[in-house]
Write an enzyme that holds these catalytic residues in place. Structure first.
Site, PDB file in Angstrom:
ATOM      1  N   CYS A 135     -25.246   4.635 -14.010  1.00 15.90           N
ATOM      2  CA  CYS A 135     -24.259   5.687 -13.821  1.00 15.90           C
ATOM      3  C   CYS A 135     -24.840   7.074 -14.094  1.00 15.90           C
ATOM      4  CB  CYS A 135     -23.053   5.448 -14.727  1.00 15.90           C
ATOM      5  SG  CYS A 135     -21.776   6.723 -14.570  1.00 15.90           S
ATOM      6  N   CYS A 177     -13.295   2.604 -15.190  1.00 17.55           N
ATOM      7  CA  CYS A 177     -13.729   3.982 -14.939  1.00 17.55           C
ATOM      8  C   CYS A 177     -12.488   4.866 -14.791  1.00 17.55           C
ATOM      9  CB  CYS A 177     -14.601   4.037 -13.693  1.00 17.55           C
ATOM     10  SG  CYS A 177     -15.564   5.551 -13.528  1.00 17.55           S
ATOM     11  N   ASP A 189      -9.649   5.824  -2.148  1.00 15.79           N
ATOM     12  CA  ASP A 189      -8.534   6.357  -2.935  1.00 15.79           C
ATOM     13  C   ASP A 189      -9.108   7.109  -4.138  1.00 15.79           C
ATOM     14  OD1 ASP A 189      -9.392   4.405  -4.660  1.00 15.79           O
ATOM     15  OD2 ASP A 189      -7.366   3.912  -5.321  1.00 15.79           O
ATOM     16  N   CYS A 202     -16.635   2.886 -20.747  1.00 14.03           N
ATOM     17  CA  CYS A 202     -17.995   2.707 -20.254  1.00 14.03           C
ATOM     18  C   CYS A 202     -18.673   1.471 -20.853  1.00 14.03           C
ATOM     19  CB  CYS A 202     -18.821   3.968 -20.523  1.00 14.03           C
ATOM     20  SG  CYS A 202     -18.190   5.433 -19.657  1.00 14.03           S
ATOM     21  N   GLU A 234       0.820  -1.213   0.000  1.00 17.19           N
ATOM     22  CA  GLU A 234       0.000   0.000   0.000  1.00 17.19           C
ATOM     23  C   GLU A 234       0.853   1.261   0.000  1.00 17.19           C
ATOM     24  OE1 GLU A 234      -3.004   0.303  -0.671  1.00 17.19           O
ATOM     25  OE2 GLU A 234      -3.621  -1.792  -0.539  1.00 17.19           O
ATOM     26  N   CYS A 243     -18.387  -1.369 -18.543  1.00 14.09           N
ATOM     27  CA  CYS A 243     -18.754  -1.122 -17.145  1.00 14.09           C
ATOM     28  C   CYS A 243     -20.011  -1.885 -16.748  1.00 14.09           C
ATOM     29  CB  CYS A 243     -18.966   0.372 -16.918  1.00 14.09           C
ATOM     30  SG  CYS A 243     -19.431   0.755 -15.218  1.00 14.09           S
ATOM     31  N   TYR A 271      -6.010   6.909   4.146  1.00 20.16           N
ATOM     32  CA  TYR A 271      -6.218   5.910   3.103  1.00 20.16           C
ATOM     33  C   TYR A 271      -5.521   4.602   3.453  1.00 20.16           C
ATOM     34  CZ  TYR A 271      -5.269   2.888  -0.697  1.00 20.16           C
ATOM     35  OH  TYR A 271      -5.135   1.732  -1.412  1.00 20.16           O
TER      36      TYR A 271
END
Length: 300
Positions: A218, A202, A147, A209, A46, A212, A129
């Site tokens: 959306c 995204c 994030d 899209c 991370e 998606c 985060y």
DNA sequence: TACGCGTGGTA
DNA sequence: TTACCAAGCGT
């Protein structure tokens, strides 16, 4: 099913079929490296992923796990070794902070990564985060991991904006918490699934899209994908900045196996005033150790 | 809050 | 080519 339950179902199903198989995502039940402390491995990943793409992190992460499979192992090494093995990931202060975090974990937590968000966030280099991410991915704690991928995906999906705000807002945190599934296990998967959707579909520049799973839900797509109108983040300068000079200076020291004379650093930048200021700031940050007779090295 | 902090890939 | 972008943190 409610609207939110439909989002959960579609995004979790999409993730199950499309997730990248990254080593730090391997669950504890299948963890293939018995000597490598998994929460530590998650924490290191991370921090490395803060502002650095997956493709560049992966080989360095493997090297770090070979060298330092536990916090105690890193704490026993010189901070300069952490900086050297950081290589060219960028923002090398992160390496120093990981070393400091390993030291704190070894000293204050008996070598075990704390399974507590506040204690995680108290560690050097661990902000809101990263604390949430380690809590969720290493310990299954139900907390929203927010994030920039999550913020962008949720902004488009719910708010209908092309881009999230320049920095994290309270409203974004509230929204992320509202969308988080109740179930602990679902919540952990949801966090990584939305992040992955933001990273692979995204996307900031050219969102896919057509791929998606929640295009029909959306808000941004339903509004006709309007262009962003609010304040955009201020663009970063690079050429001629102190960051560029610091990077050049540190590269010399990373590549050297012995202390280097000032003359070897002088050649990397023409402007003496800026060069000296940057070297002094690297010393101030603890990234460079000055020695007698104008010699410099990574800190021991 | 806005800014400084590395590096390299991509369009 | 330049500009944008990438799992933020600390001050």
């Amino acid at each position: 099913m409610s609207d939110v339950e439909i989002l959960h179902s579609r995004i979790l199903t999409w993730y199950a079929a499309n997730a990248r198989h990254l080593p730090w995502r391997i669950p504890a039940s299948e963890w293939p490296w018995p000597g490598v402390d998994r929460p530590w491995a998650v924490l290191v990943s991370e921090v490395m992923l803060q502002q650095t793409p997956v493709a560049r992190v992966e080989p360095v992460w493997h090297r770090w796990m070979d060298l330092w499979p536990t916090p105690a192992a890193l704490a026993a090494a010189a901070p300069g070794d952490a900086v050297r093995e950081w290589g060219r990931l960028g923002y090398p202060r992160r390496a120093l902070r990981l070393h400091a975090a390993a030291t704190a974990i070894t000293r204050d937590h008996r070598g075990a990564i704390p399974a507590d968000l506040l204690q995680l966030q108290a560690l050097p280099g661990i902000g809101s985060y990263t604390a949430a991410a380690v809590g969720a991915f290493a310990f299954g704690i139900r907390s929203a991991v927010v994030d920039v991928n999550v913020r962008r995906a949720e902004a488009r999906l719910v708010t209908g904006a092309q881009h999230p705000a320049p920095s994290l807002t309270a409203a974004e945190t509230r929204l992320a918490n509202e969308l988080l599934p109740r179930d602990n296990a679902d919540a952990a998967t949801w966090n990584v699934a939305v992040m992955e959707l933001g990273a692979l579909v995204c996307k900031a520049s050219t969102p896919a899209c057509g791929e998606c799973p929640v295009q029909a839900q959306c808000a941004w797509v339903l509004a006709g994908r309007p262009a962003h109108d609010g304040p955009r983040r201020t663009p970063q300068k690079w050429h001629g900045t102190d960051r560029q000079v610091r990077g050049k200076l540190l590269q010399v020291l990373r590549d050297a196996s012995a202390p280097v004379p000032r003359a070897a650093l002088d050649v990397v930048w023409h402007d003496e005033g800026q060069r000296d200021r940057c070297l002094a700031s690297l010393v101030e940050d603890g990234l460079v150790e000055p020695l007698p007779r104008e010699l410099f090295r990574l800190p021991i």
